[in-house]
Design a protein around this motif. Structure first.
Motif, PDB file in Angstrom:
ATOM      1  N   VAL A  59      -3.888  -6.947 -98.988  1.00 55.52           N
ATOM      2  CA  VAL A  59      -3.221  -5.328 -98.652  1.00 55.52           C
ATOM      3  C   VAL A  59      -1.504  -5.780 -99.167  1.00 55.52           C
ATOM      4  N   PHE A  60      -1.413  -4.934-100.351  1.00 54.67           N
ATOM      5  CA  PHE A  60      -0.140  -5.010-100.994  1.00 54.67           C
ATOM      6  C   PHE A  60       0.820  -3.874-100.317  1.00 54.67           C
ATOM      7  N   GLN A  61       2.083  -4.269-100.028  1.00 56.24           N
ATOM      8  CA  GLN A  61       2.942  -3.274 -99.665  1.00 56.24           C
ATOM      9  C   GLN A  61       3.608  -2.975-100.927  1.00 56.24           C
ATOM     10  N   LEU A  62       3.823  -1.594-100.852  1.00 51.39           N
ATOM     11  CA  LEU A  62       4.560  -1.185-102.033  1.00 51.39           C
ATOM     12  C   LEU A  62       5.993  -1.054-101.773  1.00 51.39           C
ATOM     13  N   ARG A  63       7.019  -1.301-102.707  1.00 50.48           N
ATOM     14  CA  ARG A  63       8.255  -1.319-102.425  1.00 50.48           C
ATOM     15  C   ARG A  63       8.789  -0.578-103.574  1.00 50.48           C
TER      16      ARG A  63
ATOM     17  N   LYS B  94      10.334   2.162-106.059  1.00 51.47           N
ATOM     18  CA  LYS B  94       9.645   3.548-106.688  1.00 51.47           C
ATOM     19  C   LYS B  94       8.236   3.555-106.480  1.00 51.47           C
ATOM     20  N   ARG B  95       7.647   2.513-106.394  1.00 50.80           N
ATOM     21  CA  ARG B  95       6.039   2.780-106.126  1.00 50.80           C
ATOM     22  C   ARG B  95       5.773   2.989-104.645  1.00 50.80           C
ATOM     23  N   ALA B  96       6.621   2.692-103.827  1.00 52.03           N
ATOM     24  CA  ALA B  96       6.385   3.036-102.501  1.00 52.03           C
ATOM     25  C   ALA B  96       6.679   4.443-102.134  1.00 52.03           C
TER      26      ALA B  96
ATOM     27  N   GLU C  34       0.940   1.450 -98.942  1.00 47.51           N
ATOM     28  CA  GLU C  34       0.317  -0.004 -99.221  1.00 47.51           C
ATOM     29  C   GLU C  34      -0.853   0.278-100.181  1.00 47.51           C
ATOM     30  N   VAL C  35      -1.348  -0.880-100.686  1.00 54.01           N
ATOM     31  CA  VAL C  35      -2.557  -0.651-101.653  1.00 54.01           C
ATOM     32  C   VAL C  35      -3.504  -1.955-101.009  1.00 54.01           C
ATOM     33  N   VAL C  36      -4.575  -1.322-100.585  1.00 54.91           N
ATOM     34  CA  VAL C  36      -5.840  -2.266-100.312  1.00 54.91           C
ATOM     35  C   VAL C  36      -6.492  -2.561-101.554  1.00 54.91           C
ATOM     36  N   ALA C  37      -6.038  -3.942-102.053  1.00 55.54           N
ATOM     37  CA  ALA C  37      -6.627  -4.361-103.313  1.00 55.54           C
ATOM     38  C   ALA C  37      -7.878  -4.966-102.992  1.00 55.54           C
ATOM     39  N   LEU C  38      -8.207  -5.590-101.972  1.00 48.96           N
ATOM     40  CA  LEU C  38      -9.558  -6.288-101.902  1.00 48.96           C
ATOM     41  C   LEU C  38     -10.066  -6.046-100.214  1.00 48.96           C
TER      42      LEU C  38
ATOM     43  N   GLY D 205     -15.500  -4.399-113.458  1.00 45.83           N
ATOM     44  CA  GLY D 205     -15.237  -3.126-112.765  1.00 45.83           C
ATOM     45  C   GLY D 205     -13.938  -2.436-113.308  1.00 45.83           C
ATOM     46  N   ALA D 206     -13.781  -1.262-112.752  1.00 44.47           N
ATOM     47  CA  ALA D 206     -12.706  -0.554-113.060  1.00 44.47           C
ATOM     48  C   ALA D 206     -11.445  -0.837-112.843  1.00 44.47           C
ATOM     49  N   SER D 207     -10.146  -0.107-113.516  1.00 43.24           N
ATOM     50  CA  SER D 207      -8.905  -0.932-113.217  1.00 43.24           C
ATOM     51  C   SER D 207      -8.636  -0.577-111.848  1.00 43.24           C
ATOM     52  N   GLY D 208      -8.129  -1.809-111.364  1.00 40.65           N
ATOM     53  CA  GLY D 208      -7.388  -1.536-109.786  1.00 40.65           C
ATOM     54  C   GLY D 208      -8.402  -2.165-108.889  1.00 40.65           C
ATOM     55  N   CYS D 209      -9.522  -2.714-109.268  1.00 40.41           N
ATOM     56  CA  CYS D 209     -10.771  -2.946-108.287  1.00 40.41           C
ATOM     57  C   CYS D 209     -10.447  -4.576-107.712  1.00 40.41           C
ATOM     58  N   GLY D 210      -9.337  -5.050-108.040  1.00 41.90           N
ATOM     59  CA  GLY D 210      -9.062  -6.355-107.344  1.00 41.90           C
ATOM     60  C   GLY D 210      -9.269  -7.740-108.332  1.00 41.90           C
ATOM     61  N   LYS D 211      -9.892  -7.493-109.458  1.00 46.21           N
ATOM     62  CA  LYS D 211     -10.435  -8.552-110.281  1.00 46.21           C
ATOM     63  C   LYS D 211      -9.417  -9.648-110.419  1.00 46.21           C
ATOM     64  N   THR D 212      -8.114  -9.104-110.834  1.00 46.37           N
ATOM     65  CA  THR D 212      -7.090 -10.334-111.176  1.00 46.37           C
ATOM     66  C   THR D 212      -6.697 -10.784-109.892  1.00 46.37           C
ATOM     67  N   THR D 213      -6.533 -10.006-108.865  1.00 53.66           N
ATOM     68  CA  THR D 213      -6.059 -10.444-107.578  1.00 53.66           C
ATOM     69  C   THR D 213      -6.969 -11.780-107.030  1.00 53.66           C
ATOM     70  N   MET D 214      -8.301 -11.585-107.182  1.00 55.53           N
ATOM     71  CA  MET D 214      -9.260 -12.495-106.897  1.00 55.53           C
ATOM     72  C   MET D 214      -8.850 -14.006-107.644  1.00 55.53           C
TER      73      MET D 214
ATOM     74  N   ASP E  61      -8.979 -13.666-117.585  1.00 48.53           N
ATOM     75  CA  ASP E  61      -8.780 -12.438-117.326  1.00 48.53           C
ATOM     76  C   ASP E  61      -8.726 -11.578-118.495  1.00 48.53           C
ATOM     77  N   GLU E  62      -9.966 -10.719-118.857  1.00 52.96           N
ATOM     78  CA  GLU E  62     -10.016 -10.223-120.007  1.00 52.96           C
ATOM     79  C   GLU E  62      -9.607 -10.773-121.392  1.00 52.96           C
ATOM     80  N   PRO E  63      -9.985 -12.133-121.836  1.00 52.29           N
ATOM     81  CA  PRO E  63      -9.348 -12.930-122.742  1.00 52.29           C
ATOM     82  C   PRO E  63      -9.684 -12.331-123.966  1.00 52.29           C
TER      83      PRO E  63
ATOM     84  N   THR F 143     -13.633  -9.118-116.810  1.00 55.61           N
ATOM     85  CA  THR F 143     -13.809  -7.949-117.983  1.00 55.61           C
ATOM     86  C   THR F 143     -14.017  -6.595-117.464  1.00 55.61           C
ATOM     87  N   HIS F 144     -13.532  -5.505-118.264  1.00 59.73           N
ATOM     88  CA  HIS F 144     -14.132  -4.174-117.879  1.00 59.73           C
ATOM     89  C   HIS F 144     -15.432  -3.744-118.447  1.00 59.73           C
ATOM     90  N   ASP F 145     -15.989  -4.750-119.506  1.00 55.50           N
ATOM     91  CA  ASP F 145     -17.037  -4.658-120.435  1.00 55.50           C
ATOM     92  C   ASP F 145     -18.336  -4.998-119.841  1.00 55.50           C
TER      93      ASP F 145
HETATM   94  N1  LIG Z   1       1.987  -7.928-106.304  1.00 58.92           N
HETATM   95  C1  LIG Z   1       1.280  -6.484-106.362  1.00 58.92           C
HETATM   96  N2  LIG Z   1       2.188  -5.674-105.499  1.00 58.92           N
HETATM   97  C2  LIG Z   1       1.658  -4.444-105.382  1.00 58.92           C
HETATM   98  N3  LIG Z   1       0.354  -4.228-105.660  1.00 58.92           N
HETATM   99  C3  LIG Z   1      -0.448  -4.924-106.325  1.00 58.92           C
HETATM  100  C4  LIG Z   1       0.175  -6.424-106.574  1.00 58.92           C
HETATM  101  N4  LIG Z   1      -0.853  -6.953-107.405  1.00 58.92           N
HETATM  102  C5  LIG Z   1      -1.855  -5.991-107.653  1.00 58.92           C
HETATM  103  N5  LIG Z   1      -1.688  -4.724-107.037  1.00 58.92           N
HETATM  104  C6  LIG Z   1      -2.500  -3.741-106.822  1.00 58.92           C
HETATM  105  O1  LIG Z   1      -3.726  -4.145-106.259  1.00 58.92           O
HETATM  106  C7  LIG Z   1      -4.829  -3.409-106.910  1.00 58.92           C
HETATM  107  C8  LIG Z   1      -5.616  -4.276-107.619  1.00 58.92           C
HETATM  108  O2  LIG Z   1      -4.963  -4.899-108.630  1.00 58.92           O
HETATM  109  P1  LIG Z   1      -5.712  -6.057-109.588  1.00 58.92           P
HETATM  110  O3  LIG Z   1      -4.773  -6.310-110.622  1.00 58.92           O
HETATM  111  O4  LIG Z   1      -6.039  -7.196-108.969  1.00 58.92           O
HETATM  112  O5  LIG Z   1      -6.907  -5.138-110.378  1.00 58.92           O
HETATM  113  P2  LIG Z   1      -7.907  -5.372-111.622  1.00 58.92           P
HETATM  114  O6  LIG Z   1      -8.914  -5.030-111.176  1.00 58.92           O
HETATM  115  O7  LIG Z   1      -7.646  -6.423-112.272  1.00 58.92           O
HETATM  116  O8  LIG Z   1      -7.119  -4.272-112.572  1.00 58.92           O
HETATM  117  P3  LIG Z   1      -6.899  -4.269-114.108  1.00 58.92           P
HETATM  118  O9  LIG Z   1      -8.724  -4.224-114.517  1.00 58.92           O
HETATM  119  O10 LIG Z   1      -6.503  -2.883-114.351  1.00 58.92           O
HETATM  120  O11 LIG Z   1      -6.258  -5.394-114.617  1.00 58.92           O
HETATM  121  C9  LIG Z   1      -3.917  -2.351-107.709  1.00 58.92           C
HETATM  122  O12 LIG Z   1      -3.923  -1.201-107.254  1.00 58.92           O
HETATM  123  C10 LIG Z   1      -2.892  -2.964-108.125  1.00 58.92           C
HETATM  124  O13 LIG Z   1      -1.787  -1.987-108.436  1.00 58.92           O
END
Ligand SMILES: Nc1ncnc2c1ncn2[C@@H]1O[C@H](COP(=O)(O)OP(=O)(O)OP(=O)(O)O)[C@@H](O)[C@H]1O
Length: 304
Positions: free
Chosen positions: A36-40, A42-44, A54-58, A75-84, A194-196, A232-234
């Motif tokens: 869970v990321f806390q938004l601060r 303007k985003r908050a 807050e955003v539940v990234a995973l 997966g689509a943008s924002g599904c937490g791939k980069t977070t993993m 990450d999407e190289p 990848t998105h692909d």
């Molecule tokens: N440091 C952070 N602070 C706040 N929110 C974050 C942070 N890192 C990621 N997020 C949020 O967590 C969610 C997952 O982000 P992440 O980058 O892992 O997704 P993704 O699947 O890799 O997306 P993309 O394909 O667009 O790169 C998104 O809503 C993102 O905005």
């Protein structure tokens, strides 16, 4: 045989061929991971207007990855791939649950990890060769050895003769080649990618996919084969390159499907043809159906 078998409902029972041999801990493990990321700022403010700060990234992500496996996270943008990936690199600590690398929490820095991004991130004030030397400098390699290794790696990715050129003098494809050379130069055993190839045109993408796969498949069947986590998105790219595809969904980020791709290896020399083969189309279609089924929150057609 197409075996996109392990579905969401049976995720805890990952198919036997993709779990570690009994008694051996998996190289990588995600256990019921929540982030869970806390938004601060303007985003908050924007978030609070929508009722969320807050955003539940995973949410409840569990997966085990064996050494030497090539796993695509799709997966689509924002599904937490980069977070993993960031968790594996030790850049993000899970809010709850457990992420382990060889049984331990990932630490920073980890010299066994190579991390490659969608945009090349080449330092503009360094030549291609000097960019490739960068991770070798941080690992304390002697200058002559660094130079030799950088030349060897640039040659491997088809950039010999470009050693002294700078970022602005290189095309996007060349920059990604240089970035790939830089990632591979210290010979890390784990590659986080990450999407190289996302920023490349279709032709250049296919060429670089094949070159990367050729390098990776050289070590096929040996202990030195690198573990790859490839974001990848692909879906097509995922099926073409990986042994296993983990499909993710956003809001909250979670695993929707996890299955094995049983296309034969080595594939590097035949990538162009494989994408038109019936077997490839069948796997791609099967995965697409499962993904659509998961998005629609309904079982995919044909599922019991
Ligand atoms: N440091 C952070 N602070 C706040 N929110 C974050 C942070 N890192 C990621 N997020 C949020 O967590 C969610 C997952 O982000 P992440 O980058 O892992 O997704 P993704 O699947 O890799 O997306 P993309 O394909 O667009 O790169 C998104 O809503 C993102 O905005």
């Amino acid at each position: 045989m197409v075996t996109l078998a392990a579905r969401t409902e049976s995720r805890s029972a990952v198919r036997p061929e993709i779990t570690a041999a009994s008694g051996t801990p998996p190289l990588i493990s995600f256990r019921d991971v929540h982030q869970v990321f806390q938004l601060r700022g303007k985003r908050a403010e924007r978030g609070s207007a929508a009722g969320a700060r807050e955003v539940v990234a995973l949410q409840g992500v569990s997966a085990e990855i064996s050494a030497g496996q090539f796993v695509a996270l799709v997966g689509a943008s924002g599904c937490g791939k980069t977070t993993m990936l960031n968790m594996l690199a030790g850049l993000v600590q899970p809010t709850s649950g457990e992420v382990t690398l060889l049984g331990r929490a990932p630490e920073l820095p980890n010299m066994d990890i190579g991390y490659m991004f969608a945009r090349d991130a080449l330092l503009p004030w360094r030549s291609a060769r000097k960019n490739v030397e960068l991770p070798l400098e941080t690992r304390g390699w002697a200058p002559a050895k660094r130079r030799e290794r950088a030349r060897e790696m640039l040659d491997l990715v088809g950039l010999s003769g470009r050693e002294s050129q700078y970022r602005l003098q290189l095309s996007q494809g060349m920059r990604q080649r240089a970035a790939l050379a830089r990632t591979l130069a210290p010979d890390p055993s784990i590659l986080l990618m990450d999407e190289p190839f996302a920023a490349l045109d279709a032709r250049t993408k296919l060429t670089l996919q094949a070159e990367f796969l050729r390098i990776w498949e050289q070590h096929q069947g040996s202990d030195t084969r690198k573990t790859v986590i490839f974001v990848t998105h692909d879906l097509q790219e995922a099926v073409l390159l990986a042994d296993r595809v983990i499909v993710m969904l956003p809001n909250p980020g979670r695993i929707a499907d996890d299955g094995v791709v049983d296309l034969p290896r080595p594939r590097a020399e035949d990538l162009g043809e494989i994408q038109f083969s019936d077997e490839f189309k069948r796997i791609h279609h099967d995965l697409f159906e499962r993904l659509e089924g998961a998005i629609g929150d309904r079982p995919p057609r044909g599922a019991s």
